[in-house]
Motif scaffolding. Structure first.
Motif, PDB file in Angstrom:
ATOM      1  N   LYS A 147      10.631  -8.000   6.011  1.00  0.00           N
ATOM      2  CA  LYS A 147      11.378  -9.086   5.370  1.00  0.00           C
ATOM      3  C   LYS A 147      11.280  -9.028   3.847  1.00  0.00           C
ATOM      4  CE  LYS A 147      10.038 -13.418   6.052  1.00  0.00           C
ATOM      5  NZ  LYS A 147       9.854 -14.713   6.756  1.00  0.00           N
ATOM      6  N   LYS A 148      10.132  -8.607   3.323  1.00  0.00           N
ATOM      7  CA  LYS A 148       9.959  -8.608   1.870  1.00  0.00           C
ATOM      8  C   LYS A 148       8.875  -7.619   1.461  1.00  0.00           C
ATOM      9  CE  LYS A 148       7.971 -12.133  -0.256  1.00  0.00           C
ATOM     10  NZ  LYS A 148       7.739 -13.475  -0.858  1.00  0.00           N
ATOM     11  N   PHE A 149       9.126  -6.938   0.310  1.00  0.00           N
ATOM     12  CA  PHE A 149       8.120  -6.110  -0.350  1.00  0.00           C
ATOM     13  C   PHE A 149       7.620  -6.837  -1.588  1.00  0.00           C
ATOM     14  CE2 PHE A 149      10.485  -2.438   1.548  1.00  0.00           C
ATOM     15  CZ  PHE A 149       9.409  -1.814   2.153  1.00  0.00           C
ATOM     16  N   ARG A 150       6.371  -6.606  -1.916  1.00  0.00           N
ATOM     17  CA  ARG A 150       5.852  -7.083  -3.191  1.00  0.00           C
ATOM     18  C   ARG A 150       4.664  -6.213  -3.584  1.00  0.00           C
ATOM     19  NH1 ARG A 150       6.242 -11.491  -6.431  1.00  0.00           N
ATOM     20  NH2 ARG A 150       4.423 -12.073  -7.659  1.00  0.00           N
ATOM     21  N   ILE A 151       4.611  -5.833  -4.863  1.00  0.00           N
ATOM     22  CA  ILE A 151       3.483  -5.046  -5.362  1.00  0.00           C
ATOM     23  C   ILE A 151       2.786  -5.828  -6.454  1.00  0.00           C
ATOM     24  CG2 ILE A 151       2.841  -2.987  -6.660  1.00  0.00           C
ATOM     25  CD1 ILE A 151       4.927  -1.451  -5.111  1.00  0.00           C
ATOM     26  N   GLU A 152       1.492  -6.035  -6.282  1.00  0.00           N
ATOM     27  CA  GLU A 152       0.692  -6.699  -7.303  1.00  0.00           C
ATOM     28  C   GLU A 152      -0.788  -6.429  -7.032  1.00  0.00           C
ATOM     29  OE1 GLU A 152       1.351 -10.876  -7.233  1.00  0.00           O
ATOM     30  OE2 GLU A 152       0.622 -11.146  -5.198  1.00  0.00           O
ATOM     31  N   LYS A 153      -1.564  -6.501  -8.121  1.00  0.00           N
ATOM     32  CA  LYS A 153      -3.026  -6.392  -8.025  1.00  0.00           C
ATOM     33  C   LYS A 153      -3.473  -5.146  -7.249  1.00  0.00           C
ATOM     34  CE  LYS A 153      -3.439 -11.404  -8.341  1.00  0.00           C
ATOM     35  NZ  LYS A 153      -3.851 -12.677  -7.695  1.00  0.00           N
ATOM     36  N   HIS A 200      -1.982  -3.415  -4.905  1.00  0.00           N
ATOM     37  CA  HIS A 200      -1.637  -3.292  -3.486  1.00  0.00           C
ATOM     38  C   HIS A 200      -0.136  -3.512  -3.273  1.00  0.00           C
ATOM     39  CE1 HIS A 200      -5.988  -3.989  -3.143  1.00  0.00           C
ATOM     40  NE2 HIS A 200      -5.911  -3.409  -1.958  1.00  0.00           N
ATOM     41  N   ALA A 201       0.372  -2.939  -2.205  1.00  0.00           N
ATOM     42  CA  ALA A 201       1.710  -3.264  -1.705  1.00  0.00           C
ATOM     43  C   ALA A 201       1.535  -4.281  -0.576  1.00  0.00           C
ATOM     44  CB  ALA A 201       2.407  -2.019  -1.186  1.00  0.00           C
ATOM     45  N   PHE A 202       2.241  -5.392  -0.691  1.00  0.00           N
ATOM     46  CA  PHE A 202       2.212  -6.437   0.341  1.00  0.00           C
ATOM     47  C   PHE A 202       3.550  -6.406   1.077  1.00  0.00           C
ATOM     48  CE2 PHE A 202      -0.793  -7.692  -2.870  1.00  0.00           C
ATOM     49  CZ  PHE A 202      -1.870  -8.194  -2.158  1.00  0.00           C
ATOM     50  N   ILE A 203       3.500  -6.199   2.365  1.00  0.00           N
ATOM     51  CA  ILE A 203       4.713  -6.076   3.174  1.00  0.00           C
ATOM     52  C   ILE A 203       4.762  -7.230   4.162  1.00  0.00           C
ATOM     53  CG2 ILE A 203       5.980  -4.605   4.773  1.00  0.00           C
ATOM     54  CD1 ILE A 203       4.568  -2.217   3.496  1.00  0.00           C
ATOM     55  N   THR A 208       1.119  -7.153   5.772  1.00  0.00           N
ATOM     56  CA  THR A 208       0.297  -5.953   5.746  1.00  0.00           C
ATOM     57  C   THR A 208       0.023  -5.586   4.298  1.00  0.00           C
ATOM     58  OG1 THR A 208       1.229  -5.131   7.829  1.00  0.00           O
ATOM     59  CG2 THR A 208       0.157  -3.522   6.395  1.00  0.00           C
ATOM     60  N   LYS A 209      -1.243  -5.332   3.988  1.00  0.00           N
ATOM     61  CA  LYS A 209      -1.679  -5.022   2.627  1.00  0.00           C
ATOM     62  C   LYS A 209      -2.098  -3.557   2.570  1.00  0.00           C
ATOM     63  CE  LYS A 209      -5.372  -6.516  -0.546  1.00  0.00           C
ATOM     64  NZ  LYS A 209      -6.506  -7.479  -0.670  1.00  0.00           N
ATOM     65  N   ILE A 210      -1.437  -2.779   1.669  1.00  0.00           N
ATOM     66  CA  ILE A 210      -1.712  -1.345   1.571  1.00  0.00           C
ATOM     67  C   ILE A 210      -2.143  -1.019   0.138  1.00  0.00           C
ATOM     68  CG2 ILE A 210      -0.786   0.980   1.859  1.00  0.00           C
ATOM     69  CD1 ILE A 210       1.341  -0.178   3.703  1.00  0.00           C
ATOM     70  N   PRO A 211      -3.301  -0.400  -0.073  1.00  0.00           N
ATOM     71  CA  PRO A 211      -3.723  -0.016  -1.423  1.00  0.00           C
ATOM     72  C   PRO A 211      -2.727   0.963  -2.053  1.00  0.00           C
ATOM     73  CG  PRO A 211      -5.532   0.203   0.143  1.00  0.00           C
ATOM     74  CD  PRO A 211      -4.293  -0.024   0.953  1.00  0.00           C
ATOM     75  N   LEU A 212      -2.399   0.747  -3.316  1.00  0.00           N
ATOM     76  CA  LEU A 212      -1.437   1.625  -3.981  1.00  0.00           C
ATOM     77  C   LEU A 212      -1.966   3.059  -4.072  1.00  0.00           C
ATOM     78  CD1 LEU A 212       0.058  -0.538  -6.869  1.00  0.00           C
ATOM     79  CD2 LEU A 212       1.087   0.084  -4.684  1.00  0.00           C
ATOM     80  N   GLY A 213      -3.282   3.198  -4.166  1.00  0.00           N
ATOM     81  CA  GLY A 213      -3.847   4.540  -4.215  1.00  0.00           C
ATOM     82  C   GLY A 213      -3.490   5.359  -2.991  1.00  0.00           C
ATOM     83  N   GLU A 214      -3.360   4.690  -1.870  1.00  0.00           N
ATOM     84  CA  GLU A 214      -3.000   5.367  -0.622  1.00  0.00           C
ATOM     85  C   GLU A 214      -1.548   5.838  -0.638  1.00  0.00           C
ATOM     86  OE1 GLU A 214      -2.177   3.873   3.886  1.00  0.00           O
ATOM     87  OE2 GLU A 214      -4.052   3.185   2.980  1.00  0.00           O
ATOM     88  N   LEU A 215      -0.722   5.190  -1.482  1.00  0.00           N
ATOM     89  CA  LEU A 215       0.709   5.496  -1.503  1.00  0.00           C
ATOM     90  C   LEU A 215       1.088   6.538  -2.550  1.00  0.00           C
ATOM     91  CD1 LEU A 215       2.118   1.872  -1.044  1.00  0.00           C
ATOM     92  CD2 LEU A 215       1.931   3.670   0.683  1.00  0.00           C
ATOM     93  N   LYS A 216       0.100   7.101  -3.239  1.00  0.00           N
ATOM     94  CA  LYS A 216       0.406   8.081  -4.278  1.00  0.00           C
ATOM     95  C   LYS A 216       1.196   9.267  -3.722  1.00  0.00           C
ATOM     96  CE  LYS A 216      -1.461   6.130  -7.864  1.00  0.00           C
ATOM     97  NZ  LYS A 216      -0.568   5.634  -8.948  1.00  0.00           N
ATOM     98  N   SER A 217       0.956   9.592  -2.454  1.00  0.00           N
ATOM     99  CA  SER A 217       1.624  10.752  -1.861  1.00  0.00           C
ATOM    100  C   SER A 217       3.116  10.528  -1.647  1.00  0.00           C
ATOM    101  CB  SER A 217       0.971  11.119  -0.527  1.00  0.00           C
ATOM    102  OG  SER A 217       1.102  10.050   0.404  1.00  0.00           O
ATOM    103  N   VAL A 218       3.573   9.256  -1.686  1.00  0.00           N
ATOM    104  CA  VAL A 218       4.999   8.992  -1.461  1.00  0.00           C
ATOM    105  C   VAL A 218       5.713   8.576  -2.755  1.00  0.00           C
ATOM    106  CG1 VAL A 218       4.565   8.363   0.928  1.00  0.00           C
ATOM    107  CG2 VAL A 218       4.667   6.558  -0.781  1.00  0.00           C
ATOM    108  N   VAL A 219       4.992   8.636  -3.885  1.00  0.00           N
ATOM    109  CA  VAL A 219       5.619   8.348  -5.178  1.00  0.00           C
ATOM    110  C   VAL A 219       6.534   9.511  -5.556  1.00  0.00           C
ATOM    111  CG1 VAL A 219       5.198   8.021  -7.652  1.00  0.00           C
ATOM    112  CG2 VAL A 219       3.736   6.884  -5.971  1.00  0.00           C
ATOM    113  N   ARG A 220       7.727   9.198  -6.100  1.00  0.00           N
ATOM    114  CA  ARG A 220       8.657  10.256  -6.504  1.00  0.00           C
ATOM    115  C   ARG A 220       8.088  11.040  -7.683  1.00  0.00           C
ATOM    116  NH1 ARG A 220      13.561   9.791  -8.135  1.00  0.00           N
ATOM    117  NH2 ARG A 220      14.380  11.424  -6.795  1.00  0.00           N
TER     118      ARG A 220
END
Length: 353
Positions: A63-69, A71-74, A82-94
């Motif tokens: 329903k909504k994405f938000r990035i702050e502090k 983390h990605a909050f989905i 669902t809270k995902i650390p941004l460090g974990e998402l480095k592999s999907v950054v363009r």
């Protein structure tokens, strides 16, 4: 009304704003106002979608994405988060995000983001007199509630801006060891830029930007090609046919080729600005970060400062797949509110209108 008669506000990320600023500088364009977003990085749509399978999340259920502090909050349709650390998402950054030096859209007229502001407010950076008049009048007419940012809040924004530049300067140096120079960071004069542009075409764009992972997928090359030879679908730009010998449009206006001196990003702070404040919409829009951009577009349309806004919506038949469109319909503008965190060729909307 033809596109040449429109007055368009573009709402985009720093790299896309860089292309818009180049276009404004050298061409007659319908772009009249640039509203830049704060942006640390963007994600590959397909890689992010694949990564979310680890959390048993399907795009259709979001329903909504938000990035702050950090983390990605989905938020899902059932309102679970669902809270995902941004460090974990480095592999999907363009890849192109790793060489970007601009957090706050320094070449925008007005820059907007959540960093530094309290909940339900947005940080707004006003970068020229025309923008100052717009914001002042919108506040006076009760479109917004405003308050100043504290020095501590400004410090947070400065710190993150400098961190992005420091980290990505290291990435640029590593990129240049392995590949070609990052052209938009080159310190060369405007005369040298003109000379380089006049000798370059799509082949040079492909060699220096596209093939080395520096393309931001903004769509400026597709939009400006006079013979409609460049195509962007879901992948990097490709060309069909032979370029004119005297055409240099795609190379000149790409945000990752040489940058004129007056459009270079300031690597020490947030760039030039007249004022910085925090705003909250006085309309009851259920949008992100206080609804500031949505309400700002409403003000601009109400006062005929623009005739249309270029916004990024998500496709109804392809969950969270972003696409750009021009509209003056507030229902469409409200529907498109909120960050998508995946890139799309925004200038395609100008070419299609």
């Amino acid at each position: 009304m033809s596109i040449s008669d429109e007055k368009v506000a573009i709402i985009s990320t720093p790299c896309q704003i860089q292309a818009a600023a180049k276009i404004q500088k050298f061409l007659d364009t319908p772009i009249k106002l640039k509203i830049g977003l704060f942006c640390m990085e963007n994600f590959s749509y397909s890689y992010f979608k694949e990564h979310l399978k680890k959390y048993n999340i399907d795009y259709d259920s979001i329903k909504k994405f938000r990035i702050e502090k950090g983390h990605a909050f989905i938020t899902l349709d059932d309102d679970s988060i669902t809270k995902i650390p941004l460090g974990e998402l480095k592999s999907v950054v363009r890849k192109n995000c790793h060489i970007c030096m601009d957090l706050t859209s320094q070449n925008a007229d007005i820059s907007v983001g959540s960093i530094g502001s309290d909940d339900n407010y947005s940080t707004v950076i006003i970068r020229n007199l025309d923008a100052q008049h717009i914001i002042d009048d919108a506040i006076k007419q009760n479109y917004f509630t405003s308050k100043p940012l504290t020095q501590k809040q400004i410090g947070i924004l400065n710190k993150l801006s400098q961190k992005k530049k420091h980290d990505n300067q290291e990435n640029i140096e590593d990129h240049e060891l392995r590949s070609k120079p990052v052209l938009y960071t080159r310190e060369i004069s405007d005369n040298e830029i003109l000379s380089q542009n006049m000798e370059s075409n799509f082949t040079d764009l492909k060699d220096n930007v596209i093939d080395v992972g520096a393309c931001v997928l903004c769509g400026a090359c597709e939009y400006l090609c006079p013979d409609n030879l460049i195509i962007i679908d879901d992948t990097k730009p490709r060309k069909q046919g032979k370029c004119r010998d005297d055409c240099h449009m795609c190379f000149t206006f790409c945000p990752r080729t040489y940058t004129p001196e007056d459009l270079k990003v300031d690597c020490d702070d947030m760039g030039d600005y007249l004022n910085i404040m925090t705003l909250k919409s006085n309309d009851n829009y259920i949008t992100q970060d206080g609804g500031v951009i949505t309400t700002l577009i409403k003000y601009l349309l109400d006062h005929d400062i623009i005739t249309k806004a270029m916004v990024v919506d998500k496709k109804d038949d392809n969950a969270w797949k972003p696409y750009a469109k021009l509209t003056d319909d507030m229902d469409e503008i409200i529907k498109s509110a909120g960050s998508k965190y995946s890139v799309c060729p925004v200038f395609k909307a100008l070419g299609e209108d």
